[in-house]
Design an enzyme around this catalytic site. Sequence first.
Site, PDB file in Angstrom:
ATOM      1  N   SER A  46      -5.547   4.376   8.434  1.00 54.39           N
ATOM      2  CA  SER A  46      -5.763   5.597   7.656  1.00 54.39           C
ATOM      3  C   SER A  46      -6.384   6.688   8.534  1.00 54.39           C
ATOM      4  O   SER A  46      -5.745   7.125   9.492  1.00 54.39           O
ATOM      5  CB  SER A  46      -6.617   5.254   6.429  1.00 54.39           C
ATOM      6  OG  SER A  46      -6.570   6.306   5.509  1.00 54.39           O
ATOM      7  N   ASP A  99       0.871   2.398  -1.900  1.00 62.02           N
ATOM      8  CA  ASP A  99      -0.369   3.039  -1.436  1.00 62.02           C
ATOM      9  C   ASP A  99      -0.573   4.324  -2.253  1.00 62.02           C
ATOM     10  O   ASP A  99       0.295   5.202  -2.252  1.00 62.02           O
ATOM     11  CB  ASP A  99      -0.189   3.347   0.064  1.00 62.02           C
ATOM     12  CG  ASP A  99      -1.439   3.889   0.719  1.00 62.02           C
ATOM     13  OD1 ASP A  99      -2.150   4.673   0.083  1.00 62.02           O
ATOM     14  OD2 ASP A  99      -1.687   3.517   1.888  1.00 62.02           O
ATOM     15  N   HIS A 135      -3.487   0.433  -0.043  1.00 58.85           N
ATOM     16  CA  HIS A 135      -4.169   1.030   1.113  1.00 58.85           C
ATOM     17  C   HIS A 135      -5.291   0.135   1.647  1.00 58.85           C
ATOM     18  O   HIS A 135      -6.005   0.534   2.559  1.00 58.85           O
ATOM     19  CB  HIS A 135      -4.762   2.382   0.673  1.00 58.85           C
ATOM     20  CG  HIS A 135      -5.074   3.323   1.797  1.00 58.85           C
ATOM     21  ND1 HIS A 135      -4.112   3.874   2.606  1.00 58.85           N
ATOM     22  CD2 HIS A 135      -6.257   3.823   2.263  1.00 58.85           C
ATOM     23  CE1 HIS A 135      -4.680   4.665   3.504  1.00 58.85           C
ATOM     24  NE2 HIS A 135      -5.981   4.643   3.327  1.00 58.85           N
TER      25      HIS A 135
HETATM   26  C1  LIG Z   1     -12.778  -1.479   3.371  1.00 60.20           C
HETATM   27  C2  LIG Z   1     -11.751  -0.536   2.884  1.00 60.20           C
HETATM   28  O1  LIG Z   1     -11.053  -0.789   1.945  1.00 60.20           O
HETATM   29  O2  LIG Z   1     -11.639   0.606   3.601  1.00 60.20           O
HETATM   30  C3  LIG Z   1     -11.035   1.773   3.197  1.00 60.20           C
HETATM   31  C4  LIG Z   1     -10.829   2.123   1.871  1.00 60.20           C
HETATM   32  C5  LIG Z   1     -10.263   3.343   1.575  1.00 60.20           C
HETATM   33  C6  LIG Z   1      -9.933   4.233   2.604  1.00 60.20           C
HETATM   34  C7  LIG Z   1      -9.377   5.514   2.382  1.00 60.20           C
HETATM   35  C8  LIG Z   1      -9.115   5.985   0.988  1.00 60.20           C
HETATM   36  C9  LIG Z   1      -9.089   6.319   3.470  1.00 60.20           C
HETATM   37  C10 LIG Z   1      -9.367   5.898   4.777  1.00 60.20           C
HETATM   38  O3  LIG Z   1      -9.197   6.626   5.797  1.00 60.20           O
HETATM   39  O4  LIG Z   1      -9.875   4.664   4.975  1.00 60.20           O
HETATM   40  C11 LIG Z   1     -10.169   3.851   3.943  1.00 60.20           C
HETATM   41  C12 LIG Z   1     -10.730   2.612   4.223  1.00 60.20           C
END
Ligand SMILES: CC(=O)Oc1ccc2c(C)cc(=O)oc2c1
Length: 282
Positions: A150, A228, A261
């Site tokens: 991400s 996602d 995600h």
């Molecule tokens: C531990 C975990 O689930 O990490 C996580 C959750 C959500 C997100 C979102 C929404 C964006 C991102 O860049 O990283 C991320 C990491």
Amino acid sequence: MSLELIANNKVHGGWHKRYSHKSTVNNCTMTFAIFLPPGVDETAKAPVLYWLSGLTCTDENFMQKAAAFKTAAELGIILVAPDTSPRGEGVADDPEGSYDFGLGAGFYVNATEEPYKQHYQMYDYICTELPALIDEHFPSNGKKAISGHSMGGHGALVIGLRNLGQYTSVSAFAPITNPLNCPWGEKAFSGYLGKDRESWKAYDSCELLSHTPADKCPPLLVSQGMSDNFLESQLRPERLVAAAEQADVSLCLEQHPGYDHSYFFISSFIDQHLRFHAQYLS
Ligand SMILES: CC(=O)Oc1ccc2c(C)cc(=O)oc2c1
């Protein structure tokens, strides 16, 4: 530069360790985690895969949730997972305390704006300061690859594409491909880099990839879950595919039905990414 050991766990025959250290570039104490596969030492050195985590994460999420140790141990790859931002007293956060800017959301850029520029120099930290520290203190053989999730997938692509020849391969899970044109990116880049959108381009993987010479581009693997929640609003992998086509570069985009995600997705495909990197690291 000295390191302070803060955790030490044997796992799959190797060692997971956490360290803190004074960062010159970020002007604060930083924490990172490392996995040393079994058998590595000064006479048997190993390559390093740098993992950049996403929003809200620290060095701990990947190490605890990605299930990467067994295959990294088998392949003899050192894993390094840094924190996602500077932290500590005096480090500016989002004024509203939101999850997508400030602490836990450094976006792997060198901030140029007040009050962030005093500490948020994550690009230099990942590209220069951390690898120097790893090479000084651990048995790395000088070969390195980079991956991330991400916000960290954005970081991995940008760092791999801006430093051609330095990373043998680059991969990403659900990366923010075009921060220039998505809400997370626009918010972060306005805050860290200011109003001049020209200066943002150096941190946009679509922009960089579209200008990358095909013969210099590292092998690229991107995995994306098709359930996602952020796919259409923030991630937009099709824009990275278009940039690759513009540059005549080969990009492997794998689209996985049903995956979201989370680290459930990452842990399902981390072995494939490790084996992808191992081809080029060995
Ligand atoms: C531990 C975990 O689930 O990490 C996580 C959750 C959500 C997100 C979102 C929404 C964006 C991102 O860049 O990283 C991320 C990491």
